[in-house]
Write an enzyme that holds these catalytic residues in place. Structure first.
Site, PDB file in Angstrom:
ATOM      1  N   ASP A 154     -16.132 -44.121 -13.776  1.00 39.56           N
ATOM      2  CA  ASP A 154     -15.951 -42.859 -14.490  1.00 39.56           C
ATOM      3  C   ASP A 154     -14.862 -42.994 -15.560  1.00 39.56           C
ATOM      4  O   ASP A 154     -13.843 -43.653 -15.337  1.00 39.56           O
ATOM      5  CB  ASP A 154     -15.524 -41.790 -13.465  1.00 39.56           C
ATOM      6  CG  ASP A 154     -15.394 -40.430 -14.078  1.00 39.56           C
ATOM      7  OD1 ASP A 154     -16.415 -39.880 -14.509  1.00 39.56           O
ATOM      8  OD2 ASP A 154     -14.259 -39.902 -14.133  1.00 39.56           O
ATOM      9  N   GLU A 222     -18.908 -45.494 -17.865  1.00 39.27           N
ATOM     10  CA  GLU A 222     -19.022 -44.389 -18.813  1.00 39.27           C
ATOM     11  C   GLU A 222     -18.082 -44.627 -19.988  1.00 39.27           C
ATOM     12  O   GLU A 222     -16.862 -44.562 -19.834  1.00 39.27           O
ATOM     13  CB  GLU A 222     -18.658 -43.080 -18.105  1.00 39.27           C
ATOM     14  CG  GLU A 222     -18.856 -41.877 -18.991  1.00 39.27           C
ATOM     15  CD  GLU A 222     -18.125 -40.648 -18.506  1.00 39.27           C
ATOM     16  OE1 GLU A 222     -18.629 -39.559 -18.742  1.00 39.27           O
ATOM     17  OE2 GLU A 222     -17.025 -40.782 -17.918  1.00 39.27           O
TER      18      GLU A 222
END
Ligand code: NOJ
Length: 489
Positions: A154, A222
């Site tokens: 993330d 990401e």
């Protein structure tokens, strides 16, 4: 109750992305035994399991931060990014939170500010501290030991910022194809993310993933390309020797307008940017986006499923997009998403509605409990149970495309060739030694006939019943896509 990923113990200020214990399961979703059972059931079905890894920040309620904020001498003070106020008492610099407002919050116990790239409830860890790196690498090992096959990292780019905390310059670009993040886009994010030191860190992380005693694991990450900056920075996360992230997520497609040229240009640009030997990803939806079917329309969503499952690379399908689910209606003032509460146009609740499984109570998602968010519109008609029986449904189309991908190695491993089609038609081929696969996606509101070179093409799949192959020139209905196959040997 909330369910979904991340599933770790959390303060729940941001759908689980504010973790209070990286090695525990949120008790509302089960415990480690529940997770082990899930993994075993997945294995038994031939599925691999990747989990979210949230390394950039913790919850404000995490015991590490609770200690860190007590005093400037606290054992874990340096585990987070603290800085003195400016002379006028304001935040140390001009960095913005992705969700709006300053990226700094002043903490009364010590009078210093702490950095949070996202919510104030999500303080950024200080990865320049070797103890933080060691503790967070232990988290990876914990889940690898339990048997997970990999991680979705993330906010991967945010891990290291400028140690001198220099101000970001104002952004002067207006790339119409880039993801819009509102106020956050007014700056060039030169200093608050993507610091060059992050590459050495990802090489260390990669070594951990590659060298785990029970076998290597995969990393998706990401990395959101910045407006107007091009894809070179994004692609740098593969690593110069392909020794960093296996699969940097390609997040460029979900922001595109419904325009064949925009899709063609972007797909071509991504293909050019991926380094030799690197492997692309294709993403059309996620828990951070509006549903594909609401962004563009239901026929368009079917058309894009064809694109998603035939481009070169690993497709990333957000659950429910295989049903062409639309956004769930979230009444004004009832947003649960913290971003949506601040800026309604970014409300991510809309795409996070429960999955409709059956035409039963709560669409089979839960029995005897109220779902976390309202069900999507038309949950019964769109449910998996109903669509599985319907030869024309979007789920059946998805299954047909997956079967074709399984049957034709060219769709999995073949090269990508951009083919300039007529206006409003996205066109490309996948090629190997034995096959050519031509994909045509008609973005126009009326039917289009597309001339093909040579004979011998067969229509393998189309997103609408209207597509027909007539005299070697497929006629595509409005917003319809077709996959044509030709043997070459
Ligand atoms: C990216 C995640 O996809 C998003 O849902 C989350 O809010 C932020 N990172 C912060 O963790």
């Amino acid at each position: 109750m909330r369910c979904g990923s991340p599933f770790y113990a959390s303060g729940d200020a941001d759908f689980g992305y504010d973790v209070t214990d990286h090695c525990a399961v949120d008790p509302r979703m089960g415990d480690l035994a529940t997770f082990d059972a899930l993994l075993a059931e997945a294995r038994a079905r031939g599925l691999r399991v990747l989990v979210d890894y949230v390394p950039n920040h913790t919850s404000i309620e995490h015991p590490w931060f609770a200690d860190s904020r007590t005093s400037r001498q606290a054992a874990r003070r340096d585990w987070y990014v603290w800085a003195d106020p400016r002379r006028d008492g304001g935040p140390p610099n001009n960095w913005r939170s992705v969700f709006g407002g300053s990226a700094w919050t002043r903490d009364p116990p010590t009078g210093q500010y702490y950095l949070h790239s996202f919510l104030g409830e999500q303080p950024d860890l200080n990865w320049r501290n070797p103890e933080v790196e060691a503790a967070m690498l232990d988290v990876l090992r914990f889940w690898m030991d339990r048997g997970v096959d990999g991680f979705r990292i993330d906010a991967a780019e945010h891990l290291l910022a400028d140690p001198e905390l220099r101000d970001n310059p104002t952004s002067e670009t207006g790339d119409p194809q880039a993801k819009r993040l509102g106020e956050y886009d007014t700056q060039r994010h030169l200093h608050d993310r993507g610091h060059p030191d992050v590459h050495a860190l990802y090489r260390r992380i990669r070594r951990r993933l590659d060298r785990h005693p029970s076998g290597p694991r995969v990393a998706l990450a990401e990395i959101v390309p910045e407006p107007g900056v091009g894809l070179a920075h994004w692609a740098s996360f593969y690593g110069r020797a392909l020794d960093e992230i296996h699969l940097p997520l390609n997040l460029t497609l979900p922001s595109l307008p419904w325009d064949a040229a925009a899709f063609q240009d972007t797909v071509d640009a991504v293909e050019r940017a991926v380094p030799a030997g690197g492997w692309p990803t294709i993403v059309l939806g996620s828990h951070d986006e509006r549903r594909v079917a609401s962004r563009y329309g239901p026929d368009q969503a079917r058309c894009l499923l064809v694109v998603l499952l035939t481009l070169r690379g690993t497709p990333v399908l957000f659950n429910g997009d295989e049903l062409a689910l639309t956004d769930s209606p979230v009444p004004a003032g009832e947003a649960r998403d913290p971003w949506g509460r601040r800026q309604a146009e970014f409300n991510r609740d809309r795409g996070r509605a429960p999955m409709p499984w059956t035409s039963g109570d709560h669409a089979g998602f839960t029995a005897g409990a109220q779902p976390w968010l309202p069900l999507p519109e038309h949950p019964q008609a769109l449910s998996v149970g109903v669509q599985a029986e319907d030869p024309e449904s979007t789920l059946t189309l998805t299954r047909r495309l997956l079967a074709l991908r399984r049957d034709l190695p060219v769709l999995r491993r073949g090269g990508y060739v951009s083919v300039r089609g007529p206006a409003d038609v996205l066109a490309y081929e996948r090629r190997d030694d034995t096959h050519r696969v031509r994909v045509l996606a008609n973005f126009a509101q009326d039917a289009r006939r597309v001339a093909l070179d040579g004979a011998g093409w067969e229509l393998a799949v189309s997103s609408s019943g209207e597509a027909a192959l007539d005299a070697d020139a497929p006629a595509l209905g409005a917003h319809a896509a077709a996959v044509l196959v030709r043997h070459t040997s």
